[in-house]
Design a protein around this motif. Structure first.
Motif, PDB file in Angstrom:
ATOM      1  N   THR A  15       7.208 -27.714   2.604  1.00  0.00           N
ATOM      2  CA  THR A  15       8.393 -28.415   2.113  1.00  0.00           C
ATOM      3  C   THR A  15       8.179 -28.958   0.708  1.00  0.00           C
ATOM      4  O   THR A  15       9.077 -28.869  -0.139  1.00  0.00           O
ATOM      5  N   ILE A  16       7.003 -29.499   0.438  1.00  0.00           N
ATOM      6  CA  ILE A  16       6.722 -30.032  -0.902  1.00  0.00           C
ATOM      7  C   ILE A  16       6.705 -28.904  -1.931  1.00  0.00           C
ATOM      8  O   ILE A  16       7.239 -29.054  -3.035  1.00  0.00           O
ATOM      9  N   ILE A  17       6.116 -27.783  -1.579  1.00  0.00           N
ATOM     10  CA  ILE A  17       6.127 -26.625  -2.487  1.00  0.00           C
ATOM     11  C   ILE A  17       7.569 -26.173  -2.722  1.00  0.00           C
ATOM     12  O   ILE A  17       7.976 -25.911  -3.858  1.00  0.00           O
ATOM     13  N   PHE A  18       8.341 -26.103  -1.651  1.00  0.00           N
ATOM     14  CA  PHE A  18       9.726 -25.652  -1.725  1.00  0.00           C
ATOM     15  C   PHE A  18      10.557 -26.590  -2.597  1.00  0.00           C
ATOM     16  O   PHE A  18      11.304 -26.143  -3.470  1.00  0.00           O
ATOM     17  N   ALA A  19      10.411 -27.889  -2.401  1.00  0.00           N
ATOM     18  CA  ALA A  19      11.136 -28.865  -3.217  1.00  0.00           C
ATOM     19  C   ALA A  19      10.615 -28.843  -4.651  1.00  0.00           C
ATOM     20  O   ALA A  19      11.401 -28.949  -5.605  1.00  0.00           O
ATOM     21  N   GLY A  20       9.304 -28.692  -4.798  1.00  0.00           N
ATOM     22  CA  GLY A  20       8.711 -28.657  -6.132  1.00  0.00           C
ATOM     23  C   GLY A  20       9.264 -27.538  -6.995  1.00  0.00           C
ATOM     24  O   GLY A  20       9.451 -27.705  -8.206  1.00  0.00           O
ATOM     25  N   TYR A  24      10.957 -28.082 -10.594  1.00  0.00           N
ATOM     26  CA  TYR A  24      10.478 -27.323 -11.743  1.00  0.00           C
ATOM     27  C   TYR A  24      11.647 -26.614 -12.437  1.00  0.00           C
ATOM     28  O   TYR A  24      11.787 -26.664 -13.659  1.00  0.00           O
ATOM     29  N   TRP A  25      12.491 -25.948 -11.643  1.00  0.00           N
ATOM     30  CA  TRP A  25      13.638 -25.245 -12.214  1.00  0.00           C
ATOM     31  C   TRP A  25      14.653 -26.220 -12.801  1.00  0.00           C
ATOM     32  O   TRP A  25      15.264 -25.942 -13.828  1.00  0.00           O
ATOM     33  N   ALA A  26      14.827 -27.376 -12.161  1.00  0.00           N
ATOM     34  CA  ALA A  26      15.772 -28.367 -12.684  1.00  0.00           C
ATOM     35  C   ALA A  26      15.327 -28.906 -14.041  1.00  0.00           C
ATOM     36  O   ALA A  26      16.152 -29.283 -14.869  1.00  0.00           O
ATOM     37  N   MET A  27      14.006 -28.923 -14.274  1.00  0.00           N
ATOM     38  CA  MET A  27      13.476 -29.389 -15.560  1.00  0.00           C
ATOM     39  C   MET A  27      13.484 -28.291 -16.611  1.00  0.00           C
ATOM     40  O   MET A  27      12.994 -28.484 -17.718  1.00  0.00           O
ATOM     41  N   GLY A  28      14.011 -27.113 -16.262  1.00  0.00           N
ATOM     42  CA  GLY A  28      14.127 -26.035 -17.231  1.00  0.00           C
ATOM     43  C   GLY A  28      13.111 -24.925 -17.090  1.00  0.00           C
ATOM     44  O   GLY A  28      13.132 -23.964 -17.865  1.00  0.00           O
ATOM     45  N   GLY A  29      12.203 -25.033 -16.123  1.00  0.00           N
ATOM     46  CA  GLY A  29      11.218 -23.973 -15.907  1.00  0.00           C
ATOM     47  C   GLY A  29      11.903 -22.691 -15.474  1.00  0.00           C
ATOM     48  O   GLY A  29      12.891 -22.706 -14.749  1.00  0.00           O
ATOM     49  N   MET A  30      11.391 -21.575 -15.930  1.00  0.00           N
ATOM     50  CA  MET A  30      12.017 -20.284 -15.628  1.00  0.00           C
ATOM     51  C   MET A  30      11.126 -19.359 -14.805  1.00  0.00           C
ATOM     52  O   MET A  30      11.572 -18.306 -14.361  1.00  0.00           O
ATOM     53  N   LEU A  31       9.875 -19.753 -14.564  1.00  0.00           N
ATOM     54  CA  LEU A  31       8.969 -18.915 -13.794  1.00  0.00           C
ATOM     55  C   LEU A  31       9.510 -18.725 -12.375  1.00  0.00           C
ATOM     56  O   LEU A  31       9.766 -19.689 -11.666  1.00  0.00           O
ATOM     57  N   GLY A  32       9.723 -17.493 -11.992  1.00  0.00           N
ATOM     58  CA  GLY A  32      10.196 -17.173 -10.652  1.00  0.00           C
ATOM     59  C   GLY A  32      11.698 -17.118 -10.477  1.00  0.00           C
ATOM     60  O   GLY A  32      12.186 -16.651  -9.447  1.00  0.00           O
ATOM     61  N   ILE A  61      17.091 -32.963  -1.338  1.00  0.00           N
ATOM     62  CA  ILE A  61      17.501 -32.641   0.033  1.00  0.00           C
ATOM     63  C   ILE A  61      16.355 -31.958   0.782  1.00  0.00           C
ATOM     64  O   ILE A  61      16.094 -32.248   1.946  1.00  0.00           O
ATOM     65  N   LYS A  62      15.664 -31.068   0.105  1.00  0.00           N
ATOM     66  CA  LYS A  62      14.514 -30.399   0.721  1.00  0.00           C
ATOM     67  C   LYS A  62      13.442 -31.411   1.123  1.00  0.00           C
ATOM     68  O   LYS A  62      12.800 -31.263   2.167  1.00  0.00           O
ATOM     69  N   LEU A  63      13.264 -32.454   0.322  1.00  0.00           N
ATOM     70  CA  LEU A  63      12.251 -33.465   0.638  1.00  0.00           C
ATOM     71  C   LEU A  63      12.579 -34.253   1.907  1.00  0.00           C
ATOM     72  O   LEU A  63      11.685 -34.884   2.486  1.00  0.00           O
ATOM     73  N   LEU A  64      13.820 -34.218   2.344  1.00  0.00           N
ATOM     74  CA  LEU A  64      14.166 -34.871   3.608  1.00  0.00           C
ATOM     75  C   LEU A  64      13.368 -34.275   4.765  1.00  0.00           C
ATOM     76  O   LEU A  64      13.094 -34.952   5.759  1.00  0.00           O
ATOM     77  N   GLY A  65      12.978 -33.020   4.619  1.00  0.00           N
ATOM     78  CA  GLY A  65      12.146 -32.381   5.636  1.00  0.00           C
ATOM     79  C   GLY A  65      10.793 -33.062   5.781  1.00  0.00           C
ATOM     80  O   GLY A  65      10.258 -33.159   6.892  1.00  0.00           O
ATOM     81  N   ILE A 129       9.908  -9.441  -0.212  1.00  0.00           N
ATOM     82  CA  ILE A 129       8.467  -9.642  -0.090  1.00  0.00           C
ATOM     83  C   ILE A 129       8.089 -11.126  -0.034  1.00  0.00           C
ATOM     84  O   ILE A 129       7.138 -11.496   0.655  1.00  0.00           O
ATOM     85  N   PHE A 130       8.833 -11.966  -0.748  1.00  0.00           N
ATOM     86  CA  PHE A 130       8.445 -13.372  -0.816  1.00  0.00           C
ATOM     87  C   PHE A 130       9.487 -14.348  -0.282  1.00  0.00           C
ATOM     88  O   PHE A 130       9.219 -15.098   0.646  1.00  0.00           O
ATOM     89  N   TRP A 131      10.678 -14.385  -0.877  1.00  0.00           N
ATOM     90  CA  TRP A 131      11.625 -15.463  -0.592  1.00  0.00           C
ATOM     91  C   TRP A 131      12.077 -15.534   0.859  1.00  0.00           C
ATOM     92  O   TRP A 131      12.013 -16.602   1.481  1.00  0.00           O
ATOM     93  N   GLU A 132      12.543 -14.445   1.404  1.00  0.00           N
ATOM     94  CA  GLU A 132      13.048 -14.500   2.782  1.00  0.00           C
ATOM     95  C   GLU A 132      11.919 -14.747   3.788  1.00  0.00           C
ATOM     96  O   GLU A 132      12.079 -15.582   4.683  1.00  0.00           O
ATOM     97  N   PRO A 133      10.751 -14.089   3.641  1.00  0.00           N
ATOM     98  CA  PRO A 133       9.642 -14.461   4.527  1.00  0.00           C
ATOM     99  C   PRO A 133       9.202 -15.924   4.349  1.00  0.00           C
ATOM    100  O   PRO A 133       8.796 -16.573   5.312  1.00  0.00           O
ATOM    101  N   PHE A 134       9.318 -16.444   3.131  1.00  0.00           N
ATOM    102  CA  PHE A 134       8.970 -17.844   2.876  1.00  0.00           C
ATOM    103  C   PHE A 134       9.864 -18.772   3.698  1.00  0.00           C
ATOM    104  O   PHE A 134       9.395 -19.740   4.300  1.00  0.00           O
TER     105      PHE A 134
END
Length: 149
Positions: A15-20, A24-32, A61-65, A129-134
């Motif tokens: 959950t922390i990775i998912f929220a992170g 990251y994207w909200a701060m303007g990061g574009m990786l991924g 909202i994700k952090l509510l998990g 390969i990644f998102w849906e299995p994640f």
């Protein structure tokens, strides 16, 4: 209710990775971001204020998990609270898993030309390969975090 500390821990880390990622994207990061494809990727190229706000909100909202999983560690005196947490955690796990599974199925159907999506091959690859299995793995962590006696 019996809790499984290993799955609670893995669920919290997931959950922390998912929220992170959202933060990251909200701060303007574009990786991924390109791996998401479609409208989300297009909106991220030139985001307006409302889009950025939504991405920040999804992170919180994700952090509510994390709160839900941490609440499982408390020994509640009222069984109604424990029972509610049990069922909420199970339902969240099922919904996370189904979301990933149904997306996996529909994206796979688009690969075979049965459905038509606005995803390029790069995004399609990473979604399968990644998102849906994640999503599905997160669902398993939540679902297995609790069990009945």
């Amino acid at each position: 209710m019996k809790i499984n500390y290993w799955f609670i821990t893995m669920g919290i880390v997931w959950t922390i990775i998912f929220a992170g990622m959202s933060f990251y994207w909200a701060m303007g990061g574009m990786l991924g971001v390109k791996s998401l494809g479609g409208t989300i990727y297009e909106m991220s190229l030139n985001p307006d204020h409302s889009f950025i706000t939504i991405v920040w909100l999804t992170g919180f909202i994700k952090l509510l998990g994390v709160i839900l999983l941490l609440m499982l560690l408390i020994h509640w005196k009222k069984t109604i609270i424990s029972e509610t947490l049990y069922y909420v955690t199970k339902v969240v796990g099922i919904l996370l898993f189904l979301y990933g599974l149904l997306n996996f199925i529909t994206i796979s159907l688009s690969v075979f030309g049965i459905l038509d999506f606005n995803l390029d091959s790069y995004a399609t690859f990473w979604r399968l390969i990644f998102w849906e299995p994640f999503w599905m793995i997160g669902g398993v962590f939540y679902f297995l975090a609790v069990k009945k006696y």
